[in-house]
Design a protein around this motif. Structure first.
Motif, PDB file in Angstrom:
ATOM      1  N   ALA A 179      37.717  24.951  56.272  1.00 23.84           N
ATOM      2  CA  ALA A 179      38.090  23.550  56.153  1.00 23.84           C
ATOM      3  C   ALA A 179      37.116  22.705  55.343  1.00 23.84           C
ATOM      4  O   ALA A 179      37.523  21.868  54.554  1.00 23.84           O
ATOM      5  CB  ALA A 179      38.280  22.940  57.544  1.00 23.84           C
ATOM      6  N   LEU A 183      37.300  18.947  52.164  1.00 27.77           N
ATOM      7  CA  LEU A 183      37.041  17.594  52.621  1.00 27.77           C
ATOM      8  C   LEU A 183      36.480  16.724  51.509  1.00 27.77           C
ATOM      9  O   LEU A 183      35.763  17.188  50.618  1.00 27.77           O
ATOM     10  CB  LEU A 183      36.054  17.628  53.798  1.00 27.77           C
ATOM     11  N   HIS A 197      30.992  15.320  58.859  1.00 29.10           N
ATOM     12  CA  HIS A 197      32.215  14.623  58.450  1.00 29.10           C
ATOM     13  C   HIS A 197      32.824  13.979  59.697  1.00 29.10           C
ATOM     14  O   HIS A 197      33.363  14.678  60.562  1.00 29.10           O
ATOM     15  CB  HIS A 197      33.204  15.609  57.819  1.00 29.10           C
ATOM     16  N   GLU A 199      35.543  12.087  60.412  1.00 23.54           N
ATOM     17  CA  GLU A 199      36.976  12.168  60.701  1.00 23.54           C
ATOM     18  C   GLU A 199      37.402  13.586  61.070  1.00 23.54           C
ATOM     19  O   GLU A 199      38.169  13.790  62.008  1.00 23.54           O
ATOM     20  CB  GLU A 199      37.777  11.675  59.490  1.00 23.54           C
ATOM     21  N   ASN A 200      36.921  14.564  60.328  1.00 28.60           N
ATOM     22  CA  ASN A 200      37.321  15.945  60.587  1.00 28.60           C
ATOM     23  C   ASN A 200      36.422  16.652  61.587  1.00 28.60           C
ATOM     24  O   ASN A 200      36.669  17.805  61.934  1.00 28.60           O
ATOM     25  CB  ASN A 200      37.335  16.730  59.268  1.00 28.60           C
TER      26      ASN A 200
END
Length: 295
Positions: A179, A183, A197, A199-200
């Protein structure tokens, strides 16, 4: 459009005292949960694996496996919020419980409104899904899958024939590890070779992804956002509760020791030494902040 079934929330109560189980069930059901009550750790692990609850409360001292061991087994396989319950004279167990993966604690005897406040604070926090969880993560603010609304009391009989000893580690090369490459680089919080990160909910150290608990991630994100500004233990406690720093919220010594325990676990995972820190330094008598960019 959501349906009533979409709004159902399930809580598993792991408690060997029938009276306390009843109180916990009443408080949680009044807060919109359906509850599953069990009387020992083995049945509690089975119940969590079966009902996939949003919230789990665990008593520390129980027959069979204790609450610490139950929390470890649950955390290895579930993203449920965990609140540990312990007596006033067993405060050290709180620290052990947080180290086992619990999100919060509550000292007995507790007031129902305090339990509700703790639960509401947990639910305000985003629910990051670890790599070992289901490949379909819950979105921010989701309350998980739907469950039967009726309370299931199983204090004497195992709830389902699920092996409590089974631990499913993350599979090598799991898709979740790929992932970070997708990003947006503008959204990372960066300090030295540490990247986060928000949000993730991804953390990289030297390019390798680091698996943190929800609380460890929130602490690290707060410190990265604060940069060199010192954050006190009381301040971090209220950040984790989702509250503003105002005088009406009480932060006790046990809360501060809980932050210390989470910080110890976070530093261990980062490979950071309190004596010669690379990422997080202790400001004696005050709290924590990031180290300087260069030493």
């Amino acid at each position: 459009m959501s349906t009533p079934a979409d709004e159902l929330k399930t809580a598993v109560i792991i408690e060997d005292d029938a009276e306390i189980r009843h109180i916990l069930a009443e408080v949680l059901e009044s807060s919109g949960f359906s509850t599953v009550s069990v009387g020992n750790g083995i049945d509690g692990v089975r119940a969590v694996l079966t009902y996939k609850p949003l919230l789990t409360t665990i008593d520390v001292n129980m027959p069979g496996i204790d609450g610490i061991e139950a929390a470890k087994r649950i955390r290895a396989q579930s993203d449920t919020f965990i609140i540990m319950l312990t007596g006033l004279s067993e405060e050290a167990d709180v620290i052990a419980g947080l180290g086992a993966g619990a999100d919060d604690y509550l000292l007995k005897p507790f007031r129902p409104r305090e339990l509700r406040a703790r639960v509401e604070a947990l639910l305000r926090r985003s629910r990051g899904v670890p790599a070992s969880a289901s490949p379909a993560p819950a979105s921010r603010g989701s309350v998980g899958p739907s469950f039967p609304a009726a309370r299931v009391a199983t204090s004497a009989t195992p709830v389902v024939p699920v092996a409590a000893e089974v631990v499913v580690p993350p599979a090598p090369g799991d898709a979740a590890t790929a992932a970070p490459a997708t990003l947006n680089s503008d959204e990372w919080l960066v300090h030295r070779d540490l990247r986060l990160h928000p949000e993730n909910r991804v953390v990289l150290v030297g390019g390798d992804e680091l698996e943190l608990t929800r609380t460890e991630f929130d602490l690290l994100a707060t410190l990265l956002e604060s940069k060199r500004r010192v954050r006190s233990k009381a301040d971090l406690t209220l950040v984790l509760r989702g509250e503003s720093y105002v005088t009406s919220y009480f932060v006790g010594d046990a809360d501060k020791r809980a932050v210390e325990a989470h910080m110890t676990n976070l530093r261990r995972k980062l490979g950071d030494s309190p004596a010669s820190p690379r990422y997080i330094e202790t400001v004696r008598g005050v709290g924590y902040r990031l180290t300087a960019d260069s030493v």
